[in-house]
Design a protein around this motif. Structure first.
Motif, mmCIF file in Angstrom:
data_model
loop_
_atom_site.group_PDB
_atom_site.id
_atom_site.type_symbol
_atom_site.label_atom_id
_atom_site.label_comp_id
_atom_site.label_asym_id
_atom_site.label_seq_id
_atom_site.Cartn_x
_atom_site.Cartn_y
_atom_site.Cartn_z
ATOM 1 N N ASN A 101 0.681 -0.792 0.091
ATOM 2 C CA ASN A 101 0.019 0.100 -0.083
ATOM 3 C C ASN A 101 0.760 1.194 0.000
ATOM 4 O O ASN A 101 0.135 2.509 -0.210
ATOM 5 C CB ASN A 101 -1.105 0.178 1.548
ATOM 6 C CG ASN A 101 -1.843 -1.141 1.153
ATOM 7 O OD1 ASN A 101 -2.622 -1.480 0.049
ATOM 8 N ND2 ASN A 101 -2.225 -1.532 2.334
ATOM 9 N N LEU A 102 2.010 0.949 -0.315
ATOM 10 C CA LEU A 102 3.019 2.583 0.192
ATOM 11 C C LEU A 102 3.217 2.685 -1.416
ATOM 12 O O LEU A 102 3.568 2.168 -2.435
ATOM 13 C CB LEU A 102 4.903 1.723 0.211
ATOM 14 C CG LEU A 102 4.468 1.684 1.564
ATOM 15 C CD1 LEU A 102 6.040 1.206 2.151
ATOM 16 C CD2 LEU A 102 4.336 2.763 2.702
ATOM 17 N N PRO A 103 3.147 3.655 -1.561
ATOM 18 C CA PRO A 103 3.297 4.933 -2.683
ATOM 19 C C PRO A 103 4.722 4.519 -3.659
ATOM 20 O O PRO A 103 5.808 4.334 -2.565
ATOM 21 C CB PRO A 103 3.926 6.251 -2.627
ATOM 22 C CG PRO A 103 3.323 6.242 -1.343
ATOM 23 C CD PRO A 103 3.347 5.353 -0.219
ATOM 24 N N ALA A 104 4.475 4.213 -5.089
ATOM 25 C CA ALA A 104 6.091 4.077 -5.460
ATOM 26 C C ALA A 104 7.162 4.975 -5.312
ATOM 27 O O ALA A 104 6.286 6.261 -5.886
ATOM 28 C CB ALA A 104 5.585 3.175 -6.853
ATOM 29 N N ARG A 105 7.835 5.364 -6.097
ATOM 30 C CA ARG A 105 8.640 6.002 -5.333
ATOM 31 C C ARG A 105 8.701 6.781 -6.984
ATOM 32 O O ARG A 105 9.219 6.360 -8.099
ATOM 33 C CB ARG A 105 10.168 5.900 -5.047
ATOM 34 C CG ARG A 105 10.079 5.167 -4.208
ATOM 35 C CD ARG A 105 11.540 5.932 -3.526
ATOM 36 N NE ARG A 105 11.886 4.616 -2.081
ATOM 37 C CZ ARG A 105 13.172 5.274 -1.502
ATOM 38 N NH1 ARG A 105 14.117 5.277 -1.816
ATOM 39 N NH2 ARG A 105 12.840 4.732 -0.726
#
Length: 165
Positions: free
Chosen positions: A161-165
């Motif tokens: 669920n973390l945003p991609a860089r």
């Protein structure tokens, strides 16, 4: 015991060895349990692999406790730690059964060569211990999976669920 090796937590390094050696020992146990020729050739090697997995288990547990003390409280880590502490109760009986299998096998071979004792009885004992060793090895492998799955959840839960860089 060192907590870190080349900047990496010792726990991370040791657990990978446990994850390899315990199931590999279980697979080897199944082979030597049901294939007497393999038992003669590689039985003691399999016992060594199981012994190595067993010896590394308390190191993994202790290094995990050291790592846990550095991390914030987390119920997922706690669940992983509790399962990890139980692993020795699976791998130690596995080791004893494999050693028992190899000792019984050696005694059976001695009885057959000397034509003394009761070779049929010795064969039944070997078969019984072999079945026990396979069952205990399967249980140890399943528990390694459970510990590893809990550890993976503790580390990676929510990463998707973390945003991609």
């Amino acid at each position: 015991m060192p907590e870190f090796v080349n900047g990496l937590p010792l726990h991370v390094l040791v657990i990978h060895a446990v994850v390899v050696f315990v199931p590999l020992g279980a697979l080897g146990t199944a082979v030597i349990a049901f294939w007497p020729a393999a038992r003669r050739r590689i039985g003691w090697v399999v016992a060594g692999v199981v012994a190595l997995g067993t010896a590394l288990t308390p190191i993994a547990s202790q290094s995990g406790e050291l790592l846990q003390n550095r991390l914030p409280e987390n119920p997922l880590i706690q669940a992983h730690a509790e399962l990890g502490d139980q692993l020795i109760f699976f791998v130690a009986p596995q080791l004893l059964a494999v050693l028992g299998l190899m000792i019984a096998h050696t005694a059976q071979q001695s009885a057959e060569r000397a034509e003394s004792g009761n070779p049929a009885r010795a064969k039944i004992v070997v078969i019984g211990i072999a079945v026990l060793a396979v069952g205990l090895s399967a249980a140890a492998s399943v528990h390694v999976f459970r510990v590893g799955e809990a550890g993976s959840r503790a580390v990676w839960e929510g990463v998707a669920n973390l945003p991609a860089r």
